[in-house]
Design a protein around this motif. Sequence first.
Motif, mmCIF file in Angstrom:
data_model
loop_
_atom_site.group_PDB
_atom_site.id
_atom_site.type_symbol
_atom_site.label_atom_id
_atom_site.label_comp_id
_atom_site.label_asym_id
_atom_site.label_seq_id
_atom_site.Cartn_x
_atom_site.Cartn_y
_atom_site.Cartn_z
ATOM 1 N N TYR A 1 0.837 -1.203 0.000
ATOM 2 C CA TYR A 1 0.000 0.000 0.000
ATOM 3 C C TYR A 1 0.872 1.254 0.000
ATOM 4 C CZ TYR A 1 -3.347 3.536 1.461
ATOM 5 O OH TYR A 1 -4.117 4.676 1.528
ATOM 6 N N LYS A 2 1.913 1.273 0.825
ATOM 7 C CA LYS A 2 2.787 2.441 0.892
ATOM 8 C C LYS A 2 3.519 2.663 -0.423
ATOM 9 C CE LYS A 2 3.534 2.293 5.904
ATOM 10 N NZ LYS A 2 4.520 2.048 6.995
ATOM 11 N N HIS A 3 3.993 1.587 -1.046
ATOM 12 C CA HIS A 3 4.657 1.712 -2.341
ATOM 13 C C HIS A 3 3.702 2.264 -3.396
ATOM 14 C CE1 HIS A 3 8.144 -1.387 -1.581
ATOM 15 N NE2 HIS A 3 8.338 -0.227 -0.986
ATOM 16 N N LEU A 4 2.476 1.755 -3.397
ATOM 17 C CA LEU A 4 1.494 2.223 -4.371
ATOM 18 C C LEU A 4 1.172 3.693 -4.166
ATOM 19 C CD1 LEU A 4 -0.846 -0.897 -4.393
ATOM 20 C CD2 LEU A 4 0.597 -0.111 -6.272
ATOM 21 N N LYS A 5 1.116 4.109 -2.930
ATOM 22 C CA LYS A 5 0.843 5.522 -2.637
ATOM 23 C C LYS A 5 2.009 6.404 -3.070
ATOM 24 C CE LYS A 5 -2.114 7.184 -0.451
ATOM 25 N NZ LYS A 5 -3.364 7.871 -0.881
ATOM 26 N N ASN B 1 -11.251 6.085 -7.268
ATOM 27 C CA ASN B 1 -12.598 6.017 -6.675
ATOM 28 C C ASN B 1 -12.717 5.020 -5.528
ATOM 29 O OD1 ASN B 1 -13.530 7.875 -8.680
ATOM 30 N ND2 ASN B 1 -13.670 6.162 -10.122
ATOM 31 N N LYS B 2 -11.605 4.761 -4.853
ATOM 32 C CA LYS B 2 -11.621 3.885 -3.686
ATOM 33 C C LYS B 2 -11.007 4.623 -2.512
ATOM 34 C CE LYS B 2 -11.592 -0.815 -5.559
ATOM 35 N NZ LYS B 2 -12.017 -0.505 -6.912
ATOM 36 N N THR B 3 -11.569 4.396 -1.356
ATOM 37 C CA THR B 3 -11.004 4.965 -0.141
ATOM 38 C C THR B 3 -9.745 4.177 0.230
ATOM 39 O OG1 THR B 3 -12.197 3.499 1.371
ATOM 40 C CG2 THR B 3 -13.333 5.527 0.647
ATOM 41 N N PRO B 4 -8.877 4.749 1.040
ATOM 42 C CA PRO B 4 -7.695 4.005 1.476
ATOM 43 C C PRO B 4 -8.046 2.650 2.103
ATOM 44 C CG PRO B 4 -7.437 6.311 2.026
ATOM 45 C CD PRO B 4 -8.833 6.152 1.503
ATOM 46 N N GLU B 5 -9.098 2.594 2.884
ATOM 47 C CA GLU B 5 -9.479 1.332 3.505
ATOM 48 C C GLU B 5 -9.926 0.305 2.474
ATOM 49 O OE1 GLU B 5 -9.084 0.126 6.554
ATOM 50 O OE2 GLU B 5 -7.940 1.984 6.840
ATOM 51 N N GLU B 6 -10.644 0.754 1.448
ATOM 52 C CA GLU B 6 -11.097 -0.156 0.387
ATOM 53 C C GLU B 6 -9.902 -0.716 -0.384
ATOM 54 O OE1 GLU B 6 -15.509 1.632 -0.727
ATOM 55 O OE2 GLU B 6 -13.714 2.507 -1.651
ATOM 56 N N LYS C 1 -6.830 -1.103 0.773
ATOM 57 C CA LYS C 1 -6.127 -2.033 1.657
ATOM 58 C C LYS C 1 -6.830 -3.387 1.700
ATOM 59 C CE LYS C 1 -4.220 1.580 4.659
ATOM 60 N NZ LYS C 1 -4.287 2.204 6.004
ATOM 61 N N LEU C 2 -8.142 -3.370 1.783
ATOM 62 C CA LEU C 2 -8.899 -4.622 1.812
ATOM 63 C C LEU C 2 -8.734 -5.398 0.510
ATOM 64 C CD1 LEU C 2 -12.219 -3.445 3.529
ATOM 65 C CD2 LEU C 2 -10.538 -5.045 4.473
ATOM 66 N N PHE C 3 -8.743 -4.670 -0.601
ATOM 67 C CA PHE C 3 -8.588 -5.322 -1.903
ATOM 68 C C PHE C 3 -7.209 -5.970 -2.025
ATOM 69 C CE2 PHE C 3 -7.596 -5.677 -6.351
ATOM 70 C CZ PHE C 3 -8.759 -6.172 -6.894
ATOM 71 N N ILE C 4 -6.162 -5.241 -1.633
ATOM 72 C CA ILE C 4 -4.811 -5.782 -1.689
ATOM 73 C C ILE C 4 -4.712 -7.061 -0.855
ATOM 74 C CG2 ILE C 4 -2.410 -5.382 -1.003
ATOM 75 C CD1 ILE C 4 -2.853 -2.420 -1.708
ATOM 76 N N ASN C 5 -5.244 -7.026 0.356
ATOM 77 C CA ASN C 5 -5.200 -8.206 1.224
ATOM 78 C C ASN C 5 -5.860 -9.407 0.569
ATOM 79 O OD1 ASN C 5 -4.236 -8.040 4.259
ATOM 80 N ND2 ASN C 5 -4.995 -6.010 3.739
ATOM 81 N N LYS C 6 -7.035 -9.200 0.004
ATOM 82 C CA LYS C 6 -7.782 -10.300 -0.608
ATOM 83 C C LYS C 6 -7.067 -10.852 -1.837
ATOM 84 C CE LYS C 6 -12.246 -11.414 -2.719
ATOM 85 N NZ LYS C 6 -13.594 -10.892 -3.097
ATOM 86 N N GLN C 7 -6.630 -9.964 -2.720
ATOM 87 C CA GLN C 7 -6.013 -10.418 -3.967
ATOM 88 C C GLN C 7 -4.643 -11.052 -3.728
ATOM 89 O OE1 GLN C 7 -4.823 -7.590 -7.158
ATOM 90 N NE2 GLN C 7 -6.381 -8.653 -8.366
ATOM 91 N N LEU C 8 -3.893 -10.507 -2.793
ATOM 92 C CA LEU C 8 -2.586 -11.073 -2.494
ATOM 93 C C LEU C 8 -2.717 -12.511 -2.011
ATOM 94 C CD1 LEU C 8 0.456 -10.593 -2.306
ATOM 95 C CD2 LEU C 8 0.097 -9.720 0.009
ATOM 96 N N LYS C 9 -3.716 -12.798 -1.187
ATOM 97 C CA LYS C 9 -3.941 -14.163 -0.721
ATOM 98 C C LYS C 9 -4.244 -15.101 -1.890
ATOM 99 C CE LYS C 9 -5.582 -12.907 3.909
ATOM 100 N NZ LYS C 9 -6.767 -12.834 4.814
#
Length: 220
Positions: A151-155, A166-171, A173-181
């Motif tokens: 997330y920090k690298h992407l930012k 069109n996504k909030t920071p929390e959205e 983060k949740l997407f990254i967690n799900k897709q990375l798994k």
Amino acid sequence: MFAKNRCGEIMIKETTYIANTSSAPSESSSSGVSGRSSGGLKQPFRIIIIGYMGSGKTTVGKALARKTGLPFYDLDWYIENRMHKTVKQLFDEYGEERFRMIERNMLHEVGEFENVIISCGGGTPCFFDNIEYINQQAETVYLKCTPEILYKHLKMGKTVRPLLLNKTPEEVKLFINKQLKQREVYYTQAKHTIDVTLMDSYDKINITVAKLQEAIGMDR
């Protein structure tokens, strides 16, 4: 009917770069470079870097290319150069199934180049037999990051990424967690894994490059 995406949504364009021309490295240039920069690697050789977007594949690949003098190819750049369209345009025009076929074909082109460094798109290893192919062709390196570092690298990055729009920071983060798994089952099949910390300076990038060289035996 499009094939099911085994890696989750991937409308992401990685930063692109190439260290020489779009054609395959010539036999003479490859031989001239590899003898002084390959360390203990068997000749000819390839280094293929994989990982999630934001893991630093292009950054590390470019830095390694500068350090060794080897050509560096970003697969997304190679696809765009050959197809004369951006990755996003290819997705929009052809859909994911056809894009993944194009990607596989282009991977098999650059995968035949000798004495080169290649970075793949975040989804590349997750389709067809791509991960088996790159392991067959190269010393493969997975740049492993925590979701927080990604997330920090992407930012920090300058590239416009549709995923972040069109996504909030929390959205995000949740997407990254799900897709990375979903993707790690493929990433972890690489021959080598490098744990990547926040690369927010040249010194930290060089530390990661040194870890990679040590892992694959280029420092011998």
